[in-house]
Design an enzyme around this catalytic site. Structure first.
Site, PDB file in Angstrom:
ATOM      1  N   SER A 106       0.830  -1.198   0.000  1.00  0.00           N
ATOM      2  CA  SER A 106       0.000   0.000   0.000  1.00  0.00           C
ATOM      3  C   SER A 106       0.861   1.243   0.000  1.00  0.00           C
ATOM      4  CB  SER A 106      -0.913   0.005   1.230  1.00  0.00           C
ATOM      5  OG  SER A 106      -1.577   1.247   1.376  1.00  0.00           O
ATOM      6  N   LYS A 107       0.350   2.294  -0.625  1.00  0.00           N
ATOM      7  CA  LYS A 107       1.048   3.575  -0.605  1.00  0.00           C
ATOM      8  C   LYS A 107       1.155   4.132   0.810  1.00  0.00           C
ATOM      9  CE  LYS A 107      -0.341   4.916  -5.284  1.00  0.00           C
ATOM     10  NZ  LYS A 107      -1.106   5.903  -6.099  1.00  0.00           N
ATOM     11  N   ARG A 108       0.272   3.653   1.692  1.00  0.00           N
ATOM     12  CA  ARG A 108       0.323   4.122   3.076  1.00  0.00           C
ATOM     13  C   ARG A 108       1.559   3.612   3.798  1.00  0.00           C
ATOM     14  NH1 ARG A 108      -4.980   2.872   1.943  1.00  0.00           N
ATOM     15  NH2 ARG A 108      -6.489   4.573   2.137  1.00  0.00           N
TER      16      ARG A 108
END
Length: 494
Positions: free
Chosen positions: A234-236
């Site tokens: 995830s980009k998170r």
């Protein structure tokens, strides 16, 4: 509708001709693939050079989306004129209410196609109030089946489960659905390789190709990379951005190697492959549908292999020397009492001595290797105290003959203390212009500094090996002594 088109469009420049045989990248895509594949790569820190890009240019530019708005406007005009698209005047607030209502009813959020059947009079009235509406594509008819090069035959009836998608936003910028179709058509893309999450949307894209009268490319949807625990990347996760790996001194070739190694598309997995080797060995027909687990804990080992390859190349080794000089200057700065440690010959020798033992060039400026660049923070008085402790420990070590389990563990601790103290003394005396052996005799004081540093490094590695050998010898001796004592006990019984 004419008023809408006039407001949407502006004078456009002539388009670049299509189908130029440039920027081709050869790859194996199966028996019926035809000529060499032409692929458009996005710029990436992985070291994969794009065939065409904003920096490199190319025959079908421009390559920035903000400079291609006229192409998207032209495609939108054609769709509006044919009735395949229509303006949407729904406010963000209404769309948000639709979404919340669907979620409340445990349904998949979708647009209700409210603006699809507006009359021209209603459109004109709404344009007077909202001159820049969004444009939606009309999902009608049966979605065409297509053969994905990885997942095989697919068909998704998107019209029955989704609302009409926005293809052009009110600010004139396209959504992905329109942009990928327009860009791939005008750039002559032959094969689209993308993540499997876009597999369902491919039916929408094929309907767009049909409505525009364009021939679609071939599609291959790739299984996703997952974390080693099976969760989705995830980009998170801030530490998965490629820029983070570059800042941590991981090589582009190492990143590319570990990603391709955990995936599929090759006859066999092996570590240490370079980009030319990957291009030669890659076979699209070997890609499987299974997601791949990316274990980034193995990245240092991949990086070590590619760093050794760079060190073995004289030209690239000189580049590493310059980079290490900058790292030393940045890390230690005013602590460098002797600027001779920045001499290229000395730095190169350090790299050659430590190759295979380090995973990143940054490791050579870590606290564990600070003695290579700065004088150890220990005075002669402290060194004298250490020397006394070394003598005492050495006498106790040499005094052991038969060891119990408890004594063997004590010996291990004592030997490690002795090893660390001797290594510290070696490094200190190196900086003072000489080196001592185990007997305390001063040897070869005429050696230059690089030779002395090299000896201290070899002493460190040799000490570890000697430690393992001594422990093994003690275990054998302990077993032998136990057997002899058992035989003596039996003789006494007789």
């Amino acid at each position: 509708m004419a008023l809408l088109l006039k407001r949407l469009l502006w004078p456009v420049r002539p388009l670049a001709p299509l189908g130029r045989p440039v920027g081709r990248r050869a790859a194996s895509v199966g028996a019926d693939a035809g000529p060499a594949v032409r692929v458009r790569f996005a710029p990436s820190p992985t070291g994969i050079p794009p065939d065409e890009s904003p920096r490199r240019g190319g025959p079908v530019g421009p390559y920035q989306q903000s400079q291609r708005l006229e192409l998207y406007a032209q495609a939108t005009k054609a769709l509006l004129e044919s009735g395949a698209a229509y303006p949407c005047f729904c406010s963000p607030q209404r769309l948000d209410l639709l979404k919340k209502e669907a979620l409340r009813n445990r349904q998949t959020p979708r647009y209700d196609n409210r603006c699809r059947n507006l009359t021209q009079k209603q459109v004109a009235q709404k344009l007077a109030k909202d001159p820049k509406p969004a444009i939606r594509f009309r999902l009608e008819g049966e979605a065409p089946a297509f053969q994905d090069l990885v997942y095989g035959w697919n068909r998704h009836e998107v019209a029955s489960v989704e609302g009409d998608p926005v293809i052009l936003k009110s600010d004139g910028f396209p959504t992905y659905h329109l942009a990928c179709v327009v860009d791939d058509h005008h750039m002559g893309i032959s094969h689209v390789l993308r993540g499997s999450e876009w597999l369902v949307s491919t039916s929408k894209h094929l309907l767009l190709y049909q409505a525009l009268g364009w021939q679609p490319p071939r599609f291959a949807h790739l299984p996703l990379l997952l974390n080693k625990d099976g969760s989705k990347l995830s980009k998170r996760q801030g530490d998965i951005f490629l820029e983070q790996f570059a800042a941590a001194d991981f090589l582009p070739d190492a990143l590319l190697d570990i990603i391709t190694n955990c995936g599929s598309g090759f006859a066999e997995n092996q570590m240490g492959r370079t980009l030319p080797e990957l291009i030669t060995q890659f076979d699209l027909t070997r890609i499987t549908c299974h997601s791949a687990l990316l274990d980034l804990d193995k990245l240092p080992e991949f990086n070590r292999l590619h760093l050794c390859r760079l060190v073995s190349n004289e030209t690239q080794r000189r580049q590493l020397v310059g980079k290490l000089q900058a790292l030393v200057e940045e890390t230690f700065g005013s602590q460098l009492q002797d600027r001779d440690v920045l001499d290229p010959a000395y730095v190169e020798r350090i790299i050659l001595l430590r190759q295979g033992h380090i995973c990143r060039l940054q490791d050579l400026v870590s606290p564990a290797h600070s003695y290579l660049w700065t004088r150890p923070a220990v005075g002669r008085v402290q060194l004298g105290t250490i020397s006394e402790k070394v003598d005492a420990i050495a006498k106790r070590v040499l005094g052991y003959s038969s060891l119990s389990d408890y004594e063997a563990s004590r010996f291990t601790c004592l030997f490690m203390q002795l090893y660390k103290m001797l290594f510290l003394a070696t490094v200190f005396l190196t900086w003072e212009g000489g080196i001592c052996d185990f007997t305390g005799e001063f040897i070869n004081a005429s050696m230059d500094e690089t030779d002395l540093i090299g000896l201290s490094l070899m002493f460190q590695n040799g000490g570890q090996g000697e430690y393992k050998s001594m422990v093994a010898a003690l275990k054998v001796k302990k077993k032998k002594g136990k057997r002899e004592r058992e035989r003596e006990r039996k003789r006494d019984c007789l």
